[in-house]
Scaffold this motif. Structure first.
Motif, short mmCIF file in Angstrom:
data_model
loop_
_atom_site.label_atom_id
_atom_site.label_comp_id
_atom_site.label_asym_id
_atom_site.label_seq_id
_atom_site.Cartn_x
_atom_site.Cartn_y
_atom_site.Cartn_z
N LYS A 96 0.84 -1.19 0.00
CA LYS A 96 0.00 0.00 0.00
C LYS A 96 0.88 1.25 0.00
N VAL A 97 0.36 2.33 -0.52
CA VAL A 97 1.13 3.57 -0.56
C VAL A 97 0.34 4.69 0.10
N HIS A 98 1.03 5.43 0.98
CA HIS A 98 0.43 6.66 1.50
C HIS A 98 1.22 7.82 0.94
N LEU A 99 0.52 8.76 0.36
CA LEU A 99 1.25 9.96 -0.06
C LEU A 99 0.38 11.19 0.10
N ASN A 100 1.06 12.31 0.19
CA ASN A 100 0.37 13.58 0.32
C ASN A 100 0.43 14.29 -1.03
N PRO A 101 -0.65 14.24 -1.78
CA PRO A 101 -0.64 14.78 -3.15
C PRO A 101 -0.38 16.29 -3.18
N LYS A 102 -0.62 16.94 -2.08
CA LYS A 102 -0.40 18.39 -2.00
C LYS A 102 1.07 18.74 -1.86
N SER A 103 1.86 17.77 -1.45
CA SER A 103 3.27 18.05 -1.19
C SER A 103 4.00 18.47 -2.45
N ARG A 104 4.86 19.46 -2.30
CA ARG A 104 5.65 19.96 -3.41
C ARG A 104 6.63 18.90 -3.92
N ASN A 105 6.91 17.90 -3.10
CA ASN A 105 7.82 16.84 -3.50
C ASN A 105 7.37 16.12 -4.76
N PHE A 106 6.07 16.19 -5.06
CA PHE A 106 5.54 15.48 -6.23
C PHE A 106 5.30 16.42 -7.41
N ARG A 107 5.98 17.57 -7.42
CA ARG A 107 5.68 18.61 -8.41
C ARG A 107 5.83 18.17 -9.86
N ARG A 108 6.65 17.13 -10.10
CA ARG A 108 6.82 16.71 -11.49
C ARG A 108 6.30 15.30 -11.76
N CYS A 109 5.44 14.80 -10.92
CA CYS A 109 4.87 13.49 -11.25
C CYS A 109 3.40 13.42 -10.85
N HIS A 110 2.74 12.42 -11.33
CA HIS A 110 1.31 12.26 -11.06
C HIS A 110 1.12 11.30 -9.90
N THR A 111 0.62 11.83 -8.83
CA THR A 111 0.49 11.00 -7.63
C THR A 111 -0.50 9.86 -7.81
N ASP A 112 -1.49 10.09 -8.65
CA ASP A 112 -2.48 9.01 -8.85
C ASP A 112 -1.84 7.82 -9.55
N GLU A 113 -0.88 8.10 -10.44
CA GLU A 113 -0.18 7.03 -11.14
C GLU A 113 0.65 6.19 -10.15
N ALA A 140 0.09 5.85 -6.91
CA ALA A 140 -0.83 5.11 -6.04
C ALA A 140 -1.43 3.90 -6.77
N ARG A 141 -1.57 4.03 -8.07
CA ARG A 141 -2.16 2.95 -8.87
C ARG A 141 -1.15 1.85 -9.17
N CYS A 142 0.09 2.23 -9.51
CA CYS A 142 1.07 1.26 -10.02
C CYS A 142 1.93 0.58 -8.96
N LEU A 143 2.21 1.28 -7.90
CA LEU A 143 3.21 0.77 -6.96
C LEU A 143 2.74 -0.42 -6.09
N PRO A 144 1.51 -0.41 -5.63
CA PRO A 144 1.08 -1.56 -4.82
C PRO A 144 1.20 -2.87 -5.60
N GLY A 145 1.79 -3.86 -4.96
CA GLY A 145 2.01 -5.14 -5.61
C GLY A 145 3.41 -5.30 -6.16
N ALA A 146 4.11 -4.19 -6.36
CA ALA A 146 5.47 -4.25 -6.90
C ALA A 146 6.48 -4.53 -5.78
N LYS A 147 7.55 -5.24 -6.16
CA LYS A 147 8.57 -5.64 -5.21
C LYS A 147 9.80 -4.76 -5.38
N LEU A 148 10.34 -4.28 -4.28
CA LEU A 148 11.58 -3.49 -4.36
C LEU A 148 12.73 -4.44 -4.70
N VAL A 149 13.40 -4.21 -5.84
CA VAL A 149 14.43 -5.16 -6.26
C VAL A 149 15.84 -4.57 -6.36
N ASP A 150 15.96 -3.27 -6.41
CA ASP A 150 17.31 -2.72 -6.54
C ASP A 150 17.30 -1.23 -6.22
N SER A 151 18.47 -0.70 -5.91
CA SER A 151 18.57 0.75 -5.73
C SER A 151 19.99 1.18 -6.02
#
Length: 269
Positions: A24-41, A43-54
């Motif tokens: 699950k993802v919690h995010l604050n769509p109002k936050s300036r941190n997301f100024r260049r991306c779509h928060t709804d995307e 929230a829709r895509c990330l759940p279910g995905a596995k962290l595999v590298d960084s």
DNA sequence: CCCCATGTTCGACA
DNA sequence: GTGTCGAACATGGG
């Protein structure tokens, strides 16, 4: 907080969640941190995905998830990555939280100068390609630095070291530390640094970055007393080399600390 | 209330 | 194109 060594420390904080799915993802769509991306995307895509590298590059990080999902993180001035316990409710300025089975992966940023980026697709995102050579890589050479100093010959060397296009990951305190070690005045026009002074500067850039990562990245260790770091913000601070007073002044738009008795103008012009 | 802050971007101007 | 400067972003600490 974050320059390349701190960034590396924060990147590792999320390592415990490696191989684990995001429920699950919690995010604050109002936050300036997301100024260049779509928060709804996100929230829709990330759940279910596995962290595999960084990986980290300078002040930027990229986290890869299964399903061709990529999350970029820049910490800005006050951003940090941390782990929250299972079931914890978000704290103040927790703008992005990835819920896993046994923990939360948390991005917290009070001033919101940091940035979260999101990309879905095969291969790393555009903004991760064409990065300048990392300072600790072989490709980061004396010639590369010398050529850059000539292009920016009129600018004070302090301002030049802060340019991420050539010195990815160097920030205000690392720049001061490097110039102090190389015994170069921060005001010195970049074009006047050549020959043996350039060699010295180049060596100290590599060395300070390397040592900073060794000290800070594993457990947020503090640099020792023999570094400028611990003295730079003190009132009436003294240079650990000479015992003489340190000075502060704004150079390149940032507060700069140096040791007048130790840092000279280059003699080889 | 004032000033400062480990970062980046943008606009105005020489 | 180069370079410089100040403001902006949002918040907290001294």
């Amino acid at each position: 907080m974050p320059e390349l060594a701190e960034v590396e420390f924060f990147r590792r904080q999320w390592n415990v969640g490696m191989g684990q799915k995001v429920l699950k993802v919690h995010l604050n769509p109002k936050s300036r941190n997301f100024r260049r991306c779509h928060t709804d995307e996100i929230a829709r895509c990330l759940p279910g995905a596995k962290l595999v590298d960084s990986e980290a590059h300078g002040k930027q990080m990229l986290f890869r998830f299964s399903g061709d999902i990529w999350v970029g993180v820049h910490l800005g001035m006050t951003g940090e990555l941390k782990i929250g316990p299972n079931g914890a409710s978000p704290e103040k300025h927790d703008h992005f939280v990835l819920v896993q089975t046994n923990r939360h992966l948390v991005f917290n940023d009070s001033r919101q100068f940091g940035e979260i980026r999101f990309h879905c697709g095969a291969g790393p995102p555009d903004w991760w390609r064409d990065l300048p050579p990392a300072i600790l890589s072989e490709a980061f050479s004396r010639k590369l630095v010398g050529d850059f100093l000539i292009r920016r010959k009129k600018s004070p060397i302090k301002a030049v070291l802060l340019m991420q296009e050539r010195f990815p990951g160097i920030g205000n305190w690392l720049a001061d530390e490097i110039l102090w070690r190389a015994q170069i005045r921060p005001h010195c026009p970049a074009g006047r640094i050549s020959g043996i002074k350039l060699t010295r500067l180049f060596t100290e850039i590599k060395s300070v970055c390397h040592q900073a990562i060794e000290m800070i990245a594993p457990d947020w260790g503090e640099p020792p007393d023999s570094w400028l770091f611990l003295h730079r913000w003190k009132d009436n601070g003294v240079c650990p080399k000479t015992g003489k007073p340190l000075q502060r002044e704004t150079i390149g738009g940032r507060t700069t600390c140096w040791s007048p008795a130790w840092q000279k103008w280059p003699k080889d012009l």
